[in-house]
Structure formats: structure tokens, C-alpha cells
Write a protein that holds these residues in place. Sequence first.
Motif, mmCIF file in Angstrom:
data_model
loop_
_atom_site.group_PDB
_atom_site.id
_atom_site.type_symbol
_atom_site.label_atom_id
_atom_site.label_comp_id
_atom_site.label_asym_id
_atom_site.label_seq_id
_atom_site.Cartn_x
_atom_site.Cartn_y
_atom_site.Cartn_z
ATOM 1 N N SER A 63 0.794 -1.212 0.106
ATOM 2 C CA SER A 63 0.125 0.000 0.047
ATOM 3 C C SER A 63 0.899 1.320 0.032
ATOM 4 N N PHE A 64 1.974 1.278 0.104
ATOM 5 C CA PHE A 64 2.924 2.230 0.142
ATOM 6 C C PHE A 64 2.795 3.214 -0.894
ATOM 7 N N PHE A 65 2.751 2.806 -2.055
ATOM 8 C CA PHE A 65 2.761 3.627 -3.383
ATOM 9 C C PHE A 65 1.561 4.383 -3.324
ATOM 10 N N ALA A 66 0.463 3.915 -3.173
ATOM 11 C CA ALA A 66 -0.861 4.368 -3.085
ATOM 12 C C ALA A 66 -0.804 5.549 -2.033
ATOM 13 N N TYR A 67 -0.284 5.222 -0.696
ATOM 14 C CA TYR A 67 -0.223 6.341 0.237
ATOM 15 C C TYR A 67 0.429 7.190 -0.363
ATOM 16 N N ALA A 68 1.752 7.055 -0.952
ATOM 17 C CA ALA A 68 2.581 8.144 -1.267
ATOM 18 C C ALA A 68 1.864 9.148 -2.397
ATOM 19 N N VAL A 69 1.255 8.426 -3.314
ATOM 20 C CA VAL A 69 0.405 9.121 -4.183
ATOM 21 C C VAL A 69 -0.400 10.218 -3.525
#
Length: 462
Positions: A83-89
Motif C-alpha cells: 500500500s506504500f505507493f498508493a499512500y505516497a500518491v
Amino acid sequence: MSAENTDPAGTAAGSGPPGGDAPTAAERRREQHGWYFYDFACSVYSASVLTVFIGPYLTSVAKAAADAEGFVHPLGIPVRAGSFFAYAVSASVILAVLLMPLVGAVADRTGRKKPLLAAAAYTGAGATTAMFFLGGERYLLGGLLLIVANASMAVSMVLYNAYLPQIAEPDERDAVSSRGWAFGYTAGSVMLVVNLVLYQGHESFGLSEGMAVRICLASAGLWWGAFALVPLRRLRDRHVVRAPGGGPAGSGWKQLVATLKDMRKHPLTLSFLLAYLVYNDGVQTVISQASVYGSEELGLEQSTLIAAVLLVQVLAVAGALGMGRLARVYGAKRTILGSLAAWTVTLAAGYFLPAGAPVWFFVLAAMIGLVLGGSQALSRSLFSHLVPKGKEAEYFSAYEISDRGVSWVGPLVFGLTYQLTGSYRDAIISLVVFFALGFVLLARVPVRAAVAAAGNPVPDRI
């Protein structure tokens, strides 16, 4: 709020250079050609970095750094690595929403769009180039660079779009905006081809897969920075006269609220922005979820999906230019309405696509490409007619927030539909509501009256 943007001689900011003399046709074309090249510069970030490479690669880096339970711990907060990428976006969108109204107001009040554009462009290009260093377990560095690059891209587009009313006469804007999008999709196609050759043939080049991805990421940043020099050399700032009591801009949220309050004086402009918010949410959701639909519902391989992205990029050039020509005959509003009808047909066709048939998925990608660039380009040019003079950057910050910062309802509808039905086909067809509602809302906007109400000349065709 922004003062009316004029030079000391009283010439409107969009109609002449600082000296007060109206620009010649040649001078206007020179600025337009420079303006096109910012789309050419920054679109490779969207095409190669966001659409293809950074999501899977940053997720793999986060997973390499994860604990035994699959969690990473940025700032001590447990986050599932996937989920890290989605949270960064999401974090980048929040930062952009805070910055865009503030930067837009500063640009209008000072008249110095170009230095702000340079700062945003090179901050984003630098962050993208630095993605070359995302090896090993450096997921925090990756998240930070993604947040900076994404937010910088959004801020730079506010400033870039705000030049359109200043460099193009009312009757030129549909064509100029369409050419800008065409330049962008051309650049995205070229860089995507180069990157895909490098990525798919990395072993023959003596590179690991990870190194090939890092080179692809960095090359997009270098391209962005190199070609940004062209608009920065050719675009010109205009003088402004400050209104009495015109102080510095407030915080991002305060400025956004102030801008929306000012828009209430132009309810027809606000009505168009609402229609755009609705149908653009559908467009952005189709773009972001088409690969999920292709892989999960249709069972297509990654190479097929990447080729489909390239096809969309190539055909979007023809679509943007072709719909620009249609707008000269039928007007921008009617052409956009036609594109929304085409989007609806495209989604209906997608619902019936057979699984395991890449040819039909390519047909769907072709349909998306042909309407994608044109609907975006004409929406931008139509909105430019509805902006009061001197408030270009400020109003385009609200437009850009509609484009980037509020496009979360569509993915939510897509996800909830899948959760309730277990069918990606039902999820994709659920997006029809955005295009149907957007069509109705846009059809109800009397655009000629809206242009006149904003104090701008009404083109013969709009």
C-alpha cells in the motif's frame, strides 16, 4: 484576490508585452511554440514514470524493506508494503492541493509566472532524476521523491495552463490547446518506446532489471529538465497593477476558499468546473483502472498492457488534433459532448470484451486514445474563455485541483462496485454514470453567456 492583470498603459495582460505594444502574429506564434514544449517536456513523467514504472518498482523496494509480517514503518507507522505507493500518491495530492492555489495567487499578483514555472519544473525534474538512486531498501527515499515530483508536476501545470489565455487569441485556443496535448502525447510515446526497449532488452545491454528501471525513471527527469528550457526561453511575463490593499497570498486552503468565493461571482464558470470535475473523474478512473481490468478480468500479460499504454499515447496525438479541427467547425462544447458520448460507448464495449483476447483490448485502447487527448485539450481551452482577466493562474489552480486533487470518487465507485459484485465488468460499466452526468451538466451550461459574463470576447465558434 488578484488585481486585474494590466500593464501601466492599461493594456490587458493577455494582449501585449510589458511595454504595452500588442504582440505581432509572429511573436504570438513564438510563445505558442515554446508553450507546446512544456507539454513535450513533462508528459514523459506521466507516461513512463507514473503509468508504467514507479508503482511496481517502488512497491518491490518497499517489500524488500518490509518486516516478517510484510509491513514497513515510515515515521514509526506500520504500513503494508503493497500500500506504500498508493499512500505516497495520496500524500502528493494533499501537498499539491495546498500549494496550487497559493502559487496561482502569487503568480497572478506578481505577474511572474515564469520563475515559478522554472522552480516547479526543475524541482520535479530533479526529484524524478534522483529516482535513479532507489536501489536496495530505500523505500522512504522513493516515497519522498514521488511526493515531490507529483506535487511539482501539478503546480507547474497550473502555471503552464495559465499562459493559454495570454498567448492565444480566443479563436485560436482550441487549436493551441490541442497542439499542446499532441506534443505531450508525442513525447510520451517516444520516451515510452525507448524505455520499453531498454527494459525488455536489459539483459542484452548487460543490465539488471532493477538498473534498467532506474535508468528509465532518471531519463524521464532528464528529458523533463532539458526540454523545459524551451518554454522558459520563449514565454514572457506580463506586468501587473496591484489593486489597493492587495496583500500577499494566504495559505493554500485559505486561498482556495477565496478563489471559490470569487467564482461565485461567475456562477456559469463554476457550473462548467462542476461538469468538468464529474466527467474528468470518469476519465481519470478509466486511465488508472484499465490495466487492472485487463490483467484481473481479461487475464492479459504485462507486455500486452504496456503495449496498450503505448497505443493510447500514439492515438491520443491524432485524437487531440482531430478533435481540435472538429471544434473549429462545431465548437468546443459540442465536440466535448460528442467525446463524452464516445466514452460511454467505449465503456459499454469494454464490458463485453472477451477474456484472453488481446486484439480486442487493443481495439478498446485505440478507442480510449482517440477520445482521451481531445476531451482533455478542449476542456482546457473552453475553461480558458471562462476565466476573468488577471486571475488566470488562480482559476487554473482550481481547475487543476479538479483535474488531479479531486479525482478519487471514481476509483471509490469502481472499488465499491467490485467489492459488492465481485465483477470487474460491473465495476468498469459503473463508470458510465460519470460521463452521463457530466454530459447533462455540461449541456446545461450556456457557454456563450458564460464567456461574456467573465468579461471576455466571445469567439464565433464555442
